[in-house]
Write a protein that holds these residues in place. Structure first.
Motif, PDB file in Angstrom:
ATOM      1  N   PHE A   7      76.679  12.360 -21.172  1.00 58.45           N
ATOM      2  CA  PHE A   7      75.310  12.780 -21.477  1.00 58.45           C
ATOM      3  C   PHE A   7      75.272  13.229 -22.925  1.00 58.45           C
ATOM      4  O   PHE A   7      76.212  13.851 -23.404  1.00 58.45           O
ATOM      5  CB  PHE A   7      74.901  13.955 -20.576  1.00 58.45           C
ATOM      6  N   LYS A   8      74.187  12.926 -23.628  1.00 57.78           N
ATOM      7  CA  LYS A   8      74.008  13.421 -24.985  1.00 57.78           C
ATOM      8  C   LYS A   8      72.525  13.588 -25.267  1.00 57.78           C
ATOM      9  O   LYS A   8      71.717  12.732 -24.936  1.00 57.78           O
ATOM     10  CB  LYS A   8      74.616  12.462 -26.009  1.00 57.78           C
ATOM     11  N   SER A   9      72.188  14.712 -25.876  1.00 58.11           N
ATOM     12  CA  SER A   9      70.816  14.984 -26.299  1.00 58.11           C
ATOM     13  C   SER A   9      70.895  15.727 -27.622  1.00 58.11           C
ATOM     14  O   SER A   9      71.664  16.681 -27.756  1.00 58.11           O
ATOM     15  CB  SER A   9      70.093  15.841 -25.257  1.00 58.11           C
ATOM     16  N   GLU A  10      70.126  15.298 -28.583  1.00 58.51           N
ATOM     17  CA  GLU A  10      70.105  15.953 -29.883  1.00 58.51           C
ATOM     18  C   GLU A  10      68.704  15.876 -30.453  1.00 58.51           C
ATOM     19  O   GLU A  10      68.158  14.788 -30.605  1.00 58.51           O
ATOM     20  CB  GLU A  10      71.099  15.261 -30.829  1.00 58.51           C
ATOM     21  N   ILE A  35      75.753  23.106 -13.413  1.00 64.67           N
ATOM     22  CA  ILE A  35      74.857  22.986 -14.569  1.00 64.67           C
ATOM     23  C   ILE A  35      74.349  21.555 -14.600  1.00 64.67           C
ATOM     24  O   ILE A  35      75.153  20.613 -14.632  1.00 64.67           O
ATOM     25  CB  ILE A  35      75.602  23.312 -15.877  1.00 64.67           C
ATOM     26  N   THR A  36      73.034  21.379 -14.581  1.00 69.94           N
ATOM     27  CA  THR A  36      72.444  20.052 -14.656  1.00 69.94           C
ATOM     28  C   THR A  36      71.807  19.868 -16.026  1.00 69.94           C
ATOM     29  O   THR A  36      70.997  20.691 -16.450  1.00 69.94           O
ATOM     30  CB  THR A  36      71.391  19.826 -13.550  1.00 69.94           C
ATOM     31  N   LEU A  37      72.207  18.801 -16.710  1.00 73.21           N
ATOM     32  CA  LEU A  37      71.645  18.442 -18.008  1.00 73.21           C
ATOM     33  C   LEU A  37      70.706  17.262 -17.794  1.00 73.21           C
ATOM     34  O   LEU A  37      71.072  16.280 -17.147  1.00 73.21           O
ATOM     35  CB  LEU A  37      72.770  18.051 -18.974  1.00 73.21           C
ATOM     36  N   ARG A  38      69.491  17.362 -18.341  1.00 71.69           N
ATOM     37  CA  ARG A  38      68.487  16.329 -18.102  1.00 71.69           C
ATOM     38  C   ARG A  38      67.679  16.110 -19.369  1.00 71.69           C
ATOM     39  O   ARG A  38      67.214  17.067 -19.990  1.00 71.69           O
ATOM     40  CB  ARG A  38      67.570  16.778 -16.972  1.00 71.69           C
ATOM     41  N   ALA A  39      67.523  14.859 -19.776  1.00 76.98           N
ATOM     42  CA  ALA A  39      66.670  14.505 -20.910  1.00 76.98           C
ATOM     43  C   ALA A  39      66.196  13.081 -20.696  1.00 76.98           C
ATOM     44  O   ALA A  39      67.004  12.163 -20.490  1.00 76.98           O
ATOM     45  CB  ALA A  39      67.413  14.609 -22.237  1.00 76.98           C
ATOM     46  N   GLY A  40      64.870  12.899 -20.733  1.00 72.91           N
ATOM     47  CA  GLY A  40      64.333  11.564 -20.481  1.00 72.91           C
ATOM     48  C   GLY A  40      64.758  11.089 -19.106  1.00 72.91           C
ATOM     49  O   GLY A  40      64.652  11.805 -18.126  1.00 72.91           O
ATOM     50  N   GLU A  42      67.904  10.373 -18.340  1.00 71.18           N
ATOM     51  CA  GLU A  42      69.327  10.676 -18.145  1.00 71.18           C
ATOM     52  C   GLU A  42      69.504  12.028 -17.463  1.00 71.18           C
ATOM     53  O   GLU A  42      68.752  12.962 -17.710  1.00 71.18           O
ATOM     54  CB  GLU A  42      70.059  10.703 -19.485  1.00 71.18           C
ATOM     55  N   GLU A  43      70.528  12.114 -16.620  1.00 67.25           N
ATOM     56  CA  GLU A  43      70.835  13.373 -15.952  1.00 67.25           C
ATOM     57  C   GLU A  43      72.303  13.388 -15.546  1.00 67.25           C
ATOM     58  O   GLU A  43      72.840  12.364 -15.119  1.00 67.25           O
ATOM     59  CB  GLU A  43      69.967  13.525 -14.705  1.00 67.25           C
TER      60      GLU A  43
END
Length: 93
Positions: A7-10, A35-40, A42-43
């Motif tokens: 996962f990557k978000s910047e 920990i859940t990472l979510r952007a657009g 992607e998750e």
């Protein structure tokens, strides 16, 4: 060992928005939750062990004699087999 980015978000965000995201991570760690990472679209959900390795790094990138880019990086690491990381002493003010 090759690295696989899961996962990557910047993006630019206000200090307040960043603090809110970090507080959520801190609250989840404190509660022993994943920990859940979510952007657009992607998750990814990750479940750190009780004692992961915590790395803090402050960097300056760019020319030695001119302005560069400063960064502070926070990283949690652990073995996928569930092994806990080594603990050390760190203070952040």
């Amino acid at each position: 060992m090759p690295e696989e980015v899961l996962f990557k978000s910047e993006r630019s965000q206000s200090r307040s928005e960043i603090a809110t995201l970090l507080r959520t991570v801190a609250d989840n760690l404190d509660a022993g939750e994943s920990i859940t990472l979510r952007a657009g679209g992607e998750e990814v959900t990750m479940d750190p062990p009780a004692s992961p390795t915590f790395e803090v790094k402050a960097e300056r990138e760019g020319p030695v004699d001119g302005p560069g880019e400063l960064s502070v990086e926070f990283e949690l690491e652990w073995d996928e087999d569930g092994g806990d990381g080594d603990s050390g002493s760190l203070e952040i003010e």
